[in-house]
Design a protein around this motif. Structure first.
Motif, PDB file in Angstrom:
ATOM      1  N   PHE A   1       0.837  -1.206   0.000  1.00 31.66           N
ATOM      2  CA  PHE A   1       0.000   0.000   0.000  1.00 31.66           C
ATOM      3  C   PHE A   1       0.872   1.256   0.000  1.00 31.66           C
ATOM      4  CE2 PHE A   1      -2.584   3.153   2.468  1.00 31.66           C
ATOM      5  CZ  PHE A   1      -3.624   3.308   1.556  1.00 31.66           C
ATOM      6  N   ILE A   2       1.892   1.256   0.844  1.00 31.63           N
ATOM      7  CA  ILE A   2       2.807   2.399   0.919  1.00 31.63           C
ATOM      8  C   ILE A   2       3.547   2.562  -0.407  1.00 31.63           C
ATOM      9  CG2 ILE A   2       4.822   3.378   2.083  1.00 31.63           C
ATOM     10  CD1 ILE A   2       2.259   3.250   3.843  1.00 31.63           C
ATOM     11  N   GLU A   3       4.045   1.452  -0.955  1.00 30.16           N
ATOM     12  CA  GLU A   3       4.778   1.525  -2.232  1.00 30.16           C
ATOM     13  C   GLU A   3       3.877   2.045  -3.352  1.00 30.16           C
ATOM     14  OE1 GLU A   3       7.059  -2.058  -3.180  1.00 30.16           O
ATOM     15  OE2 GLU A   3       7.326  -2.387  -1.033  1.00 30.16           O
TER      16      GLU A   3
ATOM     17  N   ILE B   1       4.402   5.472  -5.591  1.00 32.85           N
ATOM     18  CA  ILE B   1       4.343   5.461  -7.065  1.00 32.85           C
ATOM     19  C   ILE B   1       3.350   6.524  -7.548  1.00 32.85           C
ATOM     20  CG2 ILE B   1       3.529   4.123  -9.069  1.00 32.85           C
ATOM     21  CD1 ILE B   1       4.608   1.587  -7.547  1.00 32.85           C
ATOM     22  N   LEU B   2       2.159   6.541  -6.937  1.00 32.32           N
ATOM     23  CA  LEU B   2       1.091   7.435  -7.414  1.00 32.32           C
ATOM     24  C   LEU B   2       1.348   8.892  -7.054  1.00 32.32           C
ATOM     25  CD1 LEU B   2      -1.891   5.033  -6.746  1.00 32.32           C
ATOM     26  CD2 LEU B   2      -0.978   5.729  -8.979  1.00 32.32           C
ATOM     27  N   LYS B   3       2.032   9.130  -5.953  1.00 34.73           N
ATOM     28  CA  LYS B   3       2.399  10.514  -5.615  1.00 34.73           C
ATOM     29  C   LYS B   3       3.412  11.052  -6.615  1.00 34.73           C
ATOM     30  CE  LYS B   3       1.099  10.581  -0.775  1.00 34.73           C
ATOM     31  NZ  LYS B   3       0.160  11.684  -0.800  1.00 34.73           N
ATOM     32  N   LYS B   4       4.339  10.180  -7.061  1.00 36.83           N
ATOM     33  CA  LYS B   4       5.305  10.590  -8.087  1.00 36.83           C
ATOM     34  C   LYS B   4       4.600  10.906  -9.401  1.00 36.83           C
ATOM     35  CE  LYS B   4       9.387   8.259  -6.278  1.00 36.83           C
ATOM     36  NZ  LYS B   4      10.250   7.061  -6.363  1.00 36.83           N
ATOM     37  N   GLU B   5       3.472  10.231  -9.647  1.00 31.65           N
ATOM     38  CA  GLU B   5       2.676  10.484 -10.858  1.00 31.65           C
ATOM     39  C   GLU B   5       1.686  11.638 -10.673  1.00 31.65           C
ATOM     40  OE1 GLU B   5       0.789   6.895 -12.232  1.00 31.65           O
ATOM     41  OE2 GLU B   5       2.674   5.771 -12.265  1.00 31.65           O
TER      42      GLU B   5
ATOM     43  N   LEU C   1      -9.670  -7.091  -8.403  1.00 28.72           N
ATOM     44  CA  LEU C   1      -8.726  -8.045  -7.822  1.00 28.72           C
ATOM     45  C   LEU C   1      -7.352  -7.825  -8.426  1.00 28.72           C
ATOM     46  CD1 LEU C   1     -10.646 -11.462  -7.753  1.00 28.72           C
ATOM     47  CD2 LEU C   1     -10.091  -9.988  -5.814  1.00 28.72           C
ATOM     48  N   ILE C   2      -6.340  -7.908  -7.578  1.00 27.05           N
ATOM     49  CA  ILE C   2      -4.953  -7.779  -8.024  1.00 27.05           C
ATOM     50  C   ILE C   2      -4.145  -8.940  -7.437  1.00 27.05           C
ATOM     51  CG2 ILE C   2      -5.010  -5.256  -8.253  1.00 27.05           C
ATOM     52  CD1 ILE C   2      -3.475  -5.305  -5.456  1.00 27.05           C
ATOM     53  N   PRO C   3      -2.975  -9.249  -8.003  1.00 29.29           N
ATOM     54  CA  PRO C   3      -2.125 -10.282  -7.388  1.00 29.29           C
ATOM     55  C   PRO C   3      -1.605  -9.801  -6.030  1.00 29.29           C
ATOM     56  CG  PRO C   3      -1.383  -9.736  -9.624  1.00 29.29           C
ATOM     57  CD  PRO C   3      -2.401  -8.714  -9.241  1.00 29.29           C
ATOM     58  N   ALA C   4      -1.395 -10.726  -5.113  1.00 25.50           N
ATOM     59  CA  ALA C   4      -0.792 -10.386  -3.817  1.00 25.50           C
ATOM     60  C   ALA C   4       0.660  -9.956  -4.028  1.00 25.50           C
ATOM     61  CB  ALA C   4      -0.851 -11.589  -2.876  1.00 25.50           C
ATOM     62  N   ARG C   5       1.152  -9.123  -3.132  1.00 22.49           N
ATOM     63  CA  ARG C   5       2.559  -8.680  -3.108  1.00 22.49           C
ATOM     64  C   ARG C   5       2.966  -7.930  -4.379  1.00 22.49           C
ATOM     65  NH1 ARG C   5       5.186 -12.472   0.906  1.00 22.49           N
ATOM     66  NH2 ARG C   5       3.580 -13.990   1.404  1.00 22.49           N
ATOM     67  N   ASP C   6       2.029  -7.181  -4.949  1.00 24.20           N
ATOM     68  CA  ASP C   6       2.306  -6.489  -6.218  1.00 24.20           C
ATOM     69  C   ASP C   6       1.892  -5.016  -6.142  1.00 24.20           C
ATOM     70  OD1 ASP C   6       2.542  -5.604  -8.836  1.00 24.20           O
ATOM     71  OD2 ASP C   6       1.743  -7.443  -9.711  1.00 24.20           O
ATOM     72  N   PRO C   7       2.800  -4.152  -5.643  1.00 26.78           N
ATOM     73  CA  PRO C   7       2.450  -2.740  -5.489  1.00 26.78           C
ATOM     74  C   PRO C   7       2.179  -2.039  -6.821  1.00 26.78           C
ATOM     75  CG  PRO C   7       4.780  -3.100  -4.996  1.00 26.78           C
ATOM     76  CD  PRO C   7       4.155  -4.449  -5.165  1.00 26.78           C
ATOM     77  N   ILE C   8       2.791  -2.504  -7.900  1.00 24.19           N
ATOM     78  CA  ILE C   8       2.549  -1.870  -9.208  1.00 24.19           C
ATOM     79  C   ILE C   8       1.118  -2.140  -9.654  1.00 24.19           C
ATOM     80  CG2 ILE C   8       3.199  -1.865 -11.646  1.00 24.19           C
ATOM     81  CD1 ILE C   8       6.118  -2.380 -10.674  1.00 24.19           C
TER      82      ILE C   8
END
Length: 197
Positions: free
Chosen positions: A30-32, A36-40, A136-143
């Protein structure tokens, strides 16, 4: 019945992760994703609600949490007993957990008519209808998480629709009276079975 639909909030979208602050709940992802989104330059506010639970080996340390807050990546609203009010302020609810039973927070989010993003793992996937009440997203995938958050922030109508459909799902599949009735039926059958034997 605290968790009821409310109008979708206006203003800067609050992206909420409400859980015990454990690595297994996907807090780091979530933090990662927030970074990413703050940089965007995505116009969104990332909020953690939950307590630090030192009794778990996978607990996030207070030092790590303070570091994230100081960096501006996320806000921490600590433990809250008024989650129904927090959901009213939230644009969408995220739970990027590695594993779950049936997550109460996702049921409460659905009852509050909030779209959710969660992981494609047992428990989490059972609390939503993919692409209908949430993503739904894969687990352990911040991207993947960042892409899903961005998709819903950029599509408020889709996000609202998913929330309303989530409410319908909560009413039909997770209503406490229906669940209690199902449990009582199972207990009655088990008792009859035990008496027959």
């Amino acid at each position: 019945y605290k968790f009821t639909p409310s109008p979708h909030p206006i203003g800067k979208p609050i992206i909420l992760l409400a859980a015990r602050l454990l690595i297994d709940k996907g807090v780091k992802e979530f933090i990662e994703a927030a970074i990413i989104l703050k940089k965007e330059n995505l116009n969104a506010q990332f909020v953690l609600v939950g307590e630090v639970d030192k009794s778990y080996p996978s607990a996030i340390s207070r030092k790590q949490l303070n570091s994230w807050v100081c960096s501006g990546a996320v806000e921490w609203w600590n433990f809250r007993s008024d989650m129904h009010e927090i959901f009213k302020k939230s644009y969408l609810v995220v739970l990027p957990s590695y594993r779950e039973g049936l997550p109460k927070v996702l049921l409460e989010a659905a009852a509050s008519a909030r779209a959710v993003i969660t992981t494609d793992v047992p428990g989490c996937r059972d609390a939503i209808i993919e692409n209908v009440t949430g993503l739904l997203i894969p687990a352990r995938d911040p991207i993947a998480l960042s892409i899903a958050i961005k998709k819903l922030v950029k599509n408020p109508q889709m996000c609202k629709k998913m929330g309303l459909r989530g409410r319908k799902l909560a009413e039909s599949a997770f209503d406490i009276r229906a669940v209690t009735s199902q449990h009582l039926t199972i207990y009655e059958k088990l008792m009859k079975f035990a008496l027959i034997r």
